[in-house]
Design a protein around this motif. Structure first.
Motif, PDB file in Angstrom:
ATOM      1  N   GLY A  30       9.705   3.444  -9.404  1.00 35.25           N
ATOM      2  CA  GLY A  30       9.766   2.509  -8.270  1.00 35.25           C
ATOM      3  C   GLY A  30       8.467   2.502  -7.492  1.00 35.25           C
ATOM      4  O   GLY A  30       7.968   1.445  -7.089  1.00 35.25           O
ATOM      5  N   ILE A  31       7.894   3.686  -7.287  1.00 36.20           N
ATOM      6  CA  ILE A  31       6.605   3.770  -6.586  1.00 36.20           C
ATOM      7  C   ILE A  31       5.516   3.072  -7.394  1.00 36.20           C
ATOM      8  O   ILE A  31       4.685   2.347  -6.843  1.00 36.20           O
ATOM      9  N   LEU A  32       5.516   3.244  -8.711  1.00 32.49           N
ATOM     10  CA  LEU A  32       4.518   2.571  -9.554  1.00 32.49           C
ATOM     11  C   LEU A  32       4.667   1.054  -9.496  1.00 32.49           C
ATOM     12  O   LEU A  32       3.662   0.328  -9.473  1.00 32.49           O
ATOM     13  N   VAL A  33       5.888   0.556  -9.454  1.00 32.94           N
ATOM     14  CA  VAL A  33       6.102  -0.892  -9.354  1.00 32.94           C
ATOM     15  C   VAL A  33       5.561  -1.412  -8.028  1.00 32.94           C
ATOM     16  O   VAL A  33       4.889  -2.449  -7.973  1.00 32.94           O
ATOM     17  N   VAL A  34       5.821  -0.698  -6.941  1.00 34.73           N
ATOM     18  CA  VAL A  34       5.340  -1.130  -5.623  1.00 34.73           C
ATOM     19  C   VAL A  34       3.813  -1.099  -5.591  1.00 34.73           C
ATOM     20  O   VAL A  34       3.178  -2.047  -5.102  1.00 34.73           O
ATOM     21  N   LEU A  35       3.202  -0.039  -6.114  1.00 33.82           N
ATOM     22  CA  LEU A  35       1.739   0.040  -6.125  1.00 33.82           C
ATOM     23  C   LEU A  35       1.116  -1.046  -7.008  1.00 33.82           C
ATOM     24  O   LEU A  35       0.097  -1.643  -6.644  1.00 33.82           O
ATOM     25  N   GLY A  36       1.714  -1.314  -8.160  1.00 30.47           N
ATOM     26  CA  GLY A  36       1.203  -2.371  -9.036  1.00 30.47           C
ATOM     27  C   GLY A  36       1.280  -3.740  -8.388  1.00 30.47           C
ATOM     28  O   GLY A  36       0.348  -4.544  -8.471  1.00 30.47           O
ATOM     29  N   THR A  37       2.389  -4.010  -7.711  1.00 33.03           N
ATOM     30  CA  THR A  37       2.541  -5.292  -7.015  1.00 33.03           C
ATOM     31  C   THR A  37       1.509  -5.416  -5.893  1.00 33.03           C
ATOM     32  O   THR A  37       0.904  -6.480  -5.712  1.00 33.03           O
ATOM     33  N   ALA A  38       1.307  -4.335  -5.150  1.00 36.57           N
ATOM     34  CA  ALA A  38       0.313  -4.361  -4.072  1.00 36.57           C
ATOM     35  C   ALA A  38      -1.088  -4.589  -4.637  1.00 36.57           C
ATOM     36  O   ALA A  38      -1.888  -5.328  -4.052  1.00 36.57           O
ATOM     37  N   LEU A  39      -1.387  -3.999  -5.774  1.00 40.73           N
ATOM     38  CA  LEU A  39      -2.697  -4.192  -6.399  1.00 40.73           C
ATOM     39  C   LEU A  39      -2.903  -5.647  -6.812  1.00 40.73           C
ATOM     40  O   LEU A  39      -3.965  -6.227  -6.562  1.00 40.73           O
TER      41      LEU A  39
END
Length: 122
Positions: A30-39
């Protein structure tokens, strides 16, 4: 009193450990999905705010000279005309058309010298 057999408790440790690992995996993904979306959003905003092509200065245009870089007299008799020009392997290929079919003349653009001629046999 009667003797009641002692029943062993079911082992919950293995199941609880599996759930802890699964929870950690779900939270990490979930954290990786949020960071990828923010990127992705950050890159899009950056390109909208400061496009690369606007930041680069326009290329300098060389002033046109009155004389061509070279002058070459092409072979051919009266009635010959240039029917086409193309770049070919560092050469300029010029198609000369006359009443009998024509020929292709290869010119070196650096020197203006004729490098060769290709013509059908008659």
């Amino acid at each position: 009193m009667q003797d009641t057999p002692i029943r062993p408790r079911p082992a919950r440790e293995a199941g609880a450990q599996n759930l802890r690992g699964l929870k950690a995996l779900v939270i990490g993904l979930g954290i990786l999905v949020v960071l990828g979306t923010a990127l992705v959003i950050g890159v899009v905003v950056k390109r909208i705010v400061a496009p690369e092509h606007a930041a680069a200065p326009p290329p300098a245009v060389a002033p046109r000279t009155a004389a061509p870089p070279f002058a070459t007299e092409l072979p051919g008799g009266a009635g010959s005309a240039i029917a086409g020009v193309a770049a070919a392997g560092g050469m300029v290929a010029i198609w000369l058309h006359d009443g009998q079919g024509g020929a292709v003349v290869f010119v070196d653009p650096r020197t203006g010298r004729i490098a060769g001629t290709a013509a059908p046999r008659h």
